[in-house]
Design a protein around this motif. Structure first.
Motif, mmCIF file in Angstrom:
data_model
loop_
_atom_site.group_PDB
_atom_site.id
_atom_site.type_symbol
_atom_site.label_atom_id
_atom_site.label_comp_id
_atom_site.label_asym_id
_atom_site.label_seq_id
_atom_site.Cartn_x
_atom_site.Cartn_y
_atom_site.Cartn_z
ATOM 1 N N ASN A 8 6.685 0.012 -9.566
ATOM 2 C CA ASN A 8 6.069 0.929 -10.516
ATOM 3 C C ASN A 8 4.699 0.410 -10.953
ATOM 4 O O ASN A 8 3.746 1.185 -11.058
ATOM 5 N N GLU A 9 4.585 -0.871 -11.176
ATOM 6 C CA GLU A 9 3.295 -1.468 -11.558
ATOM 7 C C GLU A 9 2.260 -1.284 -10.445
ATOM 8 O O GLU A 9 1.107 -0.968 -10.703
ATOM 9 N N LEU A 10 2.679 -1.507 -9.215
ATOM 10 C CA LEU A 10 1.778 -1.467 -8.069
ATOM 11 C C LEU A 10 1.357 -0.043 -7.693
ATOM 12 O O LEU A 10 0.186 0.227 -7.460
ATOM 13 N N PHE A 11 2.333 0.872 -7.657
ATOM 14 C CA PHE A 11 2.065 2.226 -7.165
ATOM 15 C C PHE A 11 1.976 3.284 -8.261
ATOM 16 O O PHE A 11 1.597 4.423 -7.992
ATOM 17 N N GLY A 12 2.372 2.944 -9.470
ATOM 18 C CA GLY A 12 2.301 3.893 -10.572
ATOM 19 C C GLY A 12 3.360 4.979 -10.528
ATOM 20 O O GLY A 12 3.202 6.041 -11.133
ATOM 21 N N ILE A 13 4.436 4.740 -9.789
ATOM 22 C CA ILE A 13 5.523 5.707 -9.646
ATOM 23 C C ILE A 13 6.804 4.912 -9.411
ATOM 24 O O ILE A 13 6.763 3.839 -8.807
ATOM 25 N N THR A 14 7.926 5.440 -9.876
ATOM 26 C CA THR A 14 9.187 4.741 -9.669
ATOM 27 C C THR A 14 9.671 4.936 -8.229
ATOM 28 O O THR A 14 9.270 5.891 -7.546
ATOM 29 N N CYS A 15 10.545 4.051 -7.792
ATOM 30 C CA CYS A 15 11.123 4.166 -6.446
ATOM 31 C C CYS A 15 11.883 5.482 -6.298
ATOM 32 O O CYS A 15 11.767 6.154 -5.270
ATOM 33 N N ILE A 16 12.635 5.834 -7.322
ATOM 34 C CA ILE A 16 13.407 7.076 -7.274
ATOM 35 C C ILE A 16 12.477 8.283 -7.159
ATOM 36 O O ILE A 16 12.720 9.184 -6.353
ATOM 37 N N GLN A 17 11.414 8.310 -7.945
ATOM 38 C CA GLN A 17 10.486 9.441 -7.878
ATOM 39 C C GLN A 17 9.803 9.510 -6.513
ATOM 40 O O GLN A 17 9.561 10.596 -5.993
#
Length: 75
Positions: A8-17
């Motif tokens: 989330n920190e790296l990509f700005g999105i959760t794995c689930i999303q």
């Protein structure tokens, strides 16, 4: 949980999303290029509950799968 936090920190999105986005992108492709029923599209994209699929699709695309197909189908 550490990996999820880092993702989330790296990509700005959760794995689930990220996974949901990939499933919706797959559904969009089927809806644009085929005339298969919506319930088949949902199954092919990994959803076992058509209502859940429609809810997530509408949240993501701001329209139902049928509305999406009517607007973007290639025919």
């Amino acid at each position: 949980s550490y990996m999820q936090h880092q993702y989330n920190e790296l990509f700005g999105i959760t794995c689930i999303q990220e996974c949901i986005n990939a499933l919706i992108k797959c559904a969009c492709s089927y809806l644009r290029t085929s005339d298969m029923p919506i319930h088949m599209v949902s199954l092919l994209c990994g959803y076992h509950n058509e209502t859940h699929f429609m809810r997530q699709f509408k949240k993501s695309e701001q329209m139902t799968p049928s509305e999406y197909r009517n607007r973007y189908q290639y025919w």
